[in-house]
Design a protein around this motif. Structure first.
Motif, PDB file in Angstrom:
ATOM      1  N   VAL A  10       0.836  -1.204   0.000  1.00 19.55           N
ATOM      2  CA  VAL A  10       0.000   0.000   0.000  1.00 19.55           C
ATOM      3  C   VAL A  10       0.870   1.252   0.000  1.00 19.55           C
ATOM      4  O   VAL A  10       0.500   2.279  -0.578  1.00 19.55           O
ATOM      5  N   LYS A  11       2.040   1.170   0.616  1.00 14.68           N
ATOM      6  CA  LYS A  11       2.926   2.328   0.634  1.00 14.68           C
ATOM      7  C   LYS A  11       3.398   2.676  -0.776  1.00 14.68           C
ATOM      8  O   LYS A  11       3.703   3.832  -1.073  1.00 14.68           O
ATOM      9  N   ASP A  12       3.488   1.670  -1.643  1.00 12.26           N
ATOM     10  CA  ASP A  12       3.898   1.905  -3.026  1.00 12.26           C
ATOM     11  C   ASP A  12       2.714   2.237  -3.926  1.00 12.26           C
ATOM     12  O   ASP A  12       2.767   3.179  -4.725  1.00 12.26           O
ATOM     13  N   PHE A  13       1.649   1.444  -3.826  1.00 13.11           N
ATOM     14  CA  PHE A  13       0.538   1.532  -4.774  1.00 13.11           C
ATOM     15  C   PHE A  13      -0.657   2.330  -4.251  1.00 13.11           C
ATOM     16  O   PHE A  13      -1.594   2.585  -5.009  1.00 13.11           O
ATOM     17  N   GLY A  14      -0.634   2.742  -2.981  1.00 11.84           N
ATOM     18  CA  GLY A  14      -1.863   3.262  -2.402  1.00 11.84           C
ATOM     19  C   GLY A  14      -2.830   2.099  -2.248  1.00 11.84           C
ATOM     20  O   GLY A  14      -2.438   0.933  -2.218  1.00 11.84           O
ATOM     21  N   THR A  15      -4.105   2.377  -2.169  1.00 12.82           N
ATOM     22  CA  THR A  15      -5.098   1.300  -2.054  1.00 12.82           C
ATOM     23  C   THR A  15      -5.772   1.052  -3.400  1.00 12.82           C
ATOM     24  O   THR A  15      -6.939   0.662  -3.469  1.00 12.82           O
ATOM     25  N   ILE A  16      -5.021   1.277  -4.492  1.00 12.00           N
ATOM     26  CA  ILE A  16      -5.551   1.171  -5.844  1.00 12.00           C
ATOM     27  C   ILE A  16      -4.953  -0.051  -6.533  1.00 12.00           C
ATOM     28  O   ILE A  16      -3.744  -0.285  -6.465  1.00 12.00           O
ATOM     29  N   CYS A  17      -5.785  -0.829  -7.215  1.00 12.46           N
ATOM     30  CA  CYS A  17      -5.313  -2.001  -7.940  1.00 12.46           C
ATOM     31  C   CYS A  17      -4.272  -1.602  -8.977  1.00 12.46           C
ATOM     32  O   CYS A  17      -4.478  -0.660  -9.751  1.00 12.46           O
ATOM     33  N   ALA A  18      -3.168  -2.328  -9.006  1.00 11.60           N
ATOM     34  CA  ALA A  18      -2.089  -2.018  -9.938  1.00 11.60           C
ATOM     35  C   ALA A  18      -2.510  -2.166 -11.385  1.00 11.60           C
ATOM     36  O   ALA A  18      -1.907  -1.553 -12.272  1.00 11.60           O
ATOM     37  N   SER A  52      -5.491  -7.832  -2.518  1.00  9.04           N
ATOM     38  CA  SER A  52      -4.754  -9.086  -2.583  1.00  9.04           C
ATOM     39  C   SER A  52      -3.346  -8.800  -3.062  1.00  9.04           C
ATOM     40  O   SER A  52      -3.049  -7.712  -3.556  1.00  9.04           O
ATOM     41  N   VAL A  53      -2.470  -9.782  -2.912  1.00  8.31           N
ATOM     42  CA  VAL A  53      -1.107  -9.699  -3.438  1.00  8.31           C
ATOM     43  C   VAL A  53      -1.044 -10.529  -4.703  1.00  8.31           C
ATOM     44  O   VAL A  53      -1.354 -11.725  -4.686  1.00  8.31           O
ATOM     45  N   ASP A  54      -0.680  -9.901  -5.807  1.00  6.77           N
ATOM     46  CA  ASP A  54      -0.535 -10.633  -7.057  1.00  6.77           C
ATOM     47  C   ASP A  54       0.943 -10.811  -7.369  1.00  6.77           C
ATOM     48  O   ASP A  54       1.755  -9.917  -7.123  1.00  6.77           O
ATOM     49  N   TRP A  89      10.554  -8.784  -4.458  1.00  9.83           N
ATOM     50  CA  TRP A  89       9.693  -7.693  -4.031  1.00  9.83           C
ATOM     51  C   TRP A  89       9.013  -6.994  -5.201  1.00  9.83           C
ATOM     52  O   TRP A  89       7.827  -6.686  -5.146  1.00  9.83           O
ATOM     53  N   GLU A  90       9.746  -6.758  -6.279  1.00  5.92           N
ATOM     54  CA  GLU A  90       9.144  -6.061  -7.413  1.00  5.92           C
ATOM     55  C   GLU A  90       8.202  -6.953  -8.206  1.00  5.92           C
ATOM     56  O   GLU A  90       7.501  -6.476  -9.092  1.00  5.92           O
ATOM     57  N   ASN A  91       8.190  -8.243  -7.911  1.00  2.74           N
ATOM     58  CA  ASN A  91       7.233  -9.141  -8.552  1.00  2.74           C
ATOM     59  C   ASN A  91       5.915  -9.196  -7.792  1.00  2.74           C
ATOM     60  O   ASN A  91       4.933  -9.737  -8.290  1.00  2.74           O
ATOM     61  N   LEU A  92       5.879  -8.634  -6.587  1.00  2.12           N
ATOM     62  CA  LEU A  92       4.668  -8.605  -5.783  1.00  2.12           C
ATOM     63  C   LEU A  92       3.988  -7.258  -5.973  1.00  2.12           C
ATOM     64  O   LEU A  92       4.608  -6.209  -5.775  1.00  2.12           O
ATOM     65  N   VAL A  93       2.737  -7.271  -6.380  1.00  5.16           N
ATOM     66  CA  VAL A  93       2.015  -6.023  -6.633  1.00  5.16           C
ATOM     67  C   VAL A  93       0.666  -6.060  -5.927  1.00  5.16           C
ATOM     68  O   VAL A  93       0.091  -7.123  -5.683  1.00  5.16           O
ATOM     69  N   PHE A  94       0.171  -4.887  -5.609  1.00  7.08           N
ATOM     70  CA  PHE A  94      -1.120  -4.732  -4.935  1.00  7.08           C
ATOM     71  C   PHE A  94      -2.218  -4.777  -5.992  1.00  7.08           C
ATOM     72  O   PHE A  94      -2.175  -4.023  -6.961  1.00  7.08           O
ATOM     73  N   ALA A  95      -3.159  -5.680  -5.827  1.00  6.64           N
ATOM     74  CA  ALA A  95      -4.190  -5.852  -6.853  1.00  6.64           C
ATOM     75  C   ALA A  95      -5.524  -6.205  -6.220  1.00  6.64           C
ATOM     76  O   ALA A  95      -5.582  -6.769  -5.127  1.00  6.64           O
ATOM     77  N   CYS A  96      -6.597  -5.868  -6.925  1.00  7.52           N
ATOM     78  CA  CYS A  96      -7.913  -6.314  -6.482  1.00  7.52           C
ATOM     79  C   CYS A  96      -8.028  -7.813  -6.775  1.00  7.52           C
ATOM     80  O   CYS A  96      -7.331  -8.353  -7.639  1.00  7.52           O
ATOM     81  N   ARG A  97      -8.869  -8.488  -6.042  1.00  7.54           N
ATOM     82  CA  ARG A  97      -8.995  -9.930  -6.206  1.00  7.54           C
ATOM     83  C   ARG A  97      -9.524 -10.287  -7.594  1.00  7.54           C
ATOM     84  O   ARG A  97      -9.196 -11.324  -8.148  1.00  7.54           O
ATOM     85  N   ARG A  98     -10.348  -9.406  -8.166  1.00  7.82           N
ATOM     86  CA  ARG A  98     -10.863  -9.672  -9.512  1.00  7.82           C
ATOM     87  C   ARG A  98      -9.724  -9.827 -10.508  1.00  7.82           C
ATOM     88  O   ARG A  98      -9.641 -10.801 -11.250  1.00  7.82           O
ATOM     89  N   VAL A 130      -8.508 -13.248 -12.379  1.00 11.46           N
ATOM     90  CA  VAL A 130      -8.605 -13.322 -13.842  1.00 11.46           C
ATOM     91  C   VAL A 130      -7.225 -13.557 -14.451  1.00 11.46           C
ATOM     92  O   VAL A 130      -7.056 -14.389 -15.356  1.00 11.46           O
ATOM     93  N   LYS A 131      -6.229 -12.851 -13.975  1.00  8.32           N
ATOM     94  CA  LYS A 131      -4.863 -13.021 -14.481  1.00  8.32           C
ATOM     95  C   LYS A 131      -4.356 -14.421 -14.157  1.00  8.32           C
ATOM     96  O   LYS A 131      -3.775 -15.093 -15.008  1.00  8.32           O
ATOM     97  N   GLY A 132      -4.586 -14.879 -12.923  1.00  9.09           N
ATOM     98  CA  GLY A 132      -4.236 -16.229 -12.524  1.00  9.09           C
ATOM     99  C   GLY A 132      -2.807 -16.604 -12.886  1.00  9.09           C
ATOM    100  O   GLY A 132      -1.858 -15.868 -12.614  1.00  9.09           O
ATOM    101  N   ASP A 133      -2.635 -17.755 -13.543  1.00  4.07           N
ATOM    102  CA  ASP A 133      -1.330 -18.229 -13.968  1.00  4.07           C
ATOM    103  C   ASP A 133      -1.022 -17.850 -15.415  1.00  4.07           C
ATOM    104  O   ASP A 133      -0.058 -18.359 -16.003  1.00  4.07           O
TER     105      ASP A 133
END
Length: 243
Positions: free
Chosen positions: A35-43, A62-64, A79-88, A92-95
């Motif tokens: 959240v410190k990087d992305f705010g509370t907004i889906c990446a 969620s953590v994507d 760390w840079e592979n982990l991004v803040f995202a909505c669960r939707r 959807v992105k999944g694997d």
């Protein structure tokens, strides 16, 4: 999608080598740090990731893993592979990842548009050396809220943008929601545009209006990419100000 400059990785991550080794509280700590990087907004889709969650609006945080763990296990705690995202978007992105079992996708997209070429990754939400900012990959229809690859891109970047939109369903084509459903991403973008218009109309001073628009364009504001497209179209004299 907007490019985000990333902070340093939290120290406790260095103790682990597998995502499965983290317990629930530690994964929550990761979300708090993101959240410190992305705010509370889906990446990816830029909708808020906090607030009430319902069956038709699964937008909890969620953590994507940008590069999926299935295909890139060595990146599972990068760390840079982990991004803040909505669960939707996460679900959807999944694997999905370009170049993994997607030959038929490339065939379909190539047949649909001759500009498309096979690509090996999605547009990254992180600031990257040598890559254009994420927001430059996309354009929006200010009237409908639809996102598309920017026509100013060369074929490879255009194709990356197309795959990103398609595989994360950033237009909600496959969501099952009707176009008039308020939870549909198009309508949520349009709702944010309506809020911008309402706030601007409450102000008489031109400089105050500009400052208000700039506030809505901050990366931690919902749908700031779409709002930017609206401002550029509605107020062309301000384009240099809002770049």
């Amino acid at each position: 999608m907007r490019s985000v400059s990333r902070s340093s990785a939290p120290e406790f991550l260095s103790k682990y080598t597998r995502w499965e080794d983290l317990d629930g509280s530690e994964r929550q700590l990761i979300r708090d740090e993101l959240v410190k990087d992305f705010g509370t907004i889906c990446a990816y889709c830029q909708q808020p990731c906090v607030g009430p969650t319902t069956q038709q609006r699964p937008d909890e945080e969620s953590v994507d893993h940008f590069r999926p763990r299935l295909h890139f296990p060595t990146f599972c705690l990068d760390w840079e592979n982990l991004v803040f995202a909505c669960r939707r978007c996460n679900q959807v992105k999944g694997d999905n990842w370009p170049s993994f079992g997607d030959g038929w996708v490339n065939q379909v997209l190539s047949a649909g548009d001759g500009r498309y070429v096979a690509v090996t990754e999605y547009v990254s939400p992180n600031v990257r050396d040598g890559q254009r900012p994420a927001e430059q990959f996309f354009s929006f229809d200010a009237a409908t809220g639809e996102i598309s690859p920017s026509d100013e891109l060369e074929n490879v970047d255009w194709s990356m943008a197309l795959r990103t939109i398609r595989d994360i369903d950033l237009n909600d084509y496959d969501s099952g929601l009707g176009e008039n459903d308020e939870s549909h991403l198009w309508n949520r973008r349009l709702g944010q545009r309506a809020l911008v218009i309402e706030r601007i109309n409450q102000l008489d001073d031109f400089h105050a209006q500009v400052n208000m628009m700039l506030e809505f364009l901050l990366p931690d504001k919902p749908f700031s990419g779409f709002v930017r497209a609206y401002v550029n179209e509605r107020f062309p004299l301000l384009r240099q100000v809002v770049q």
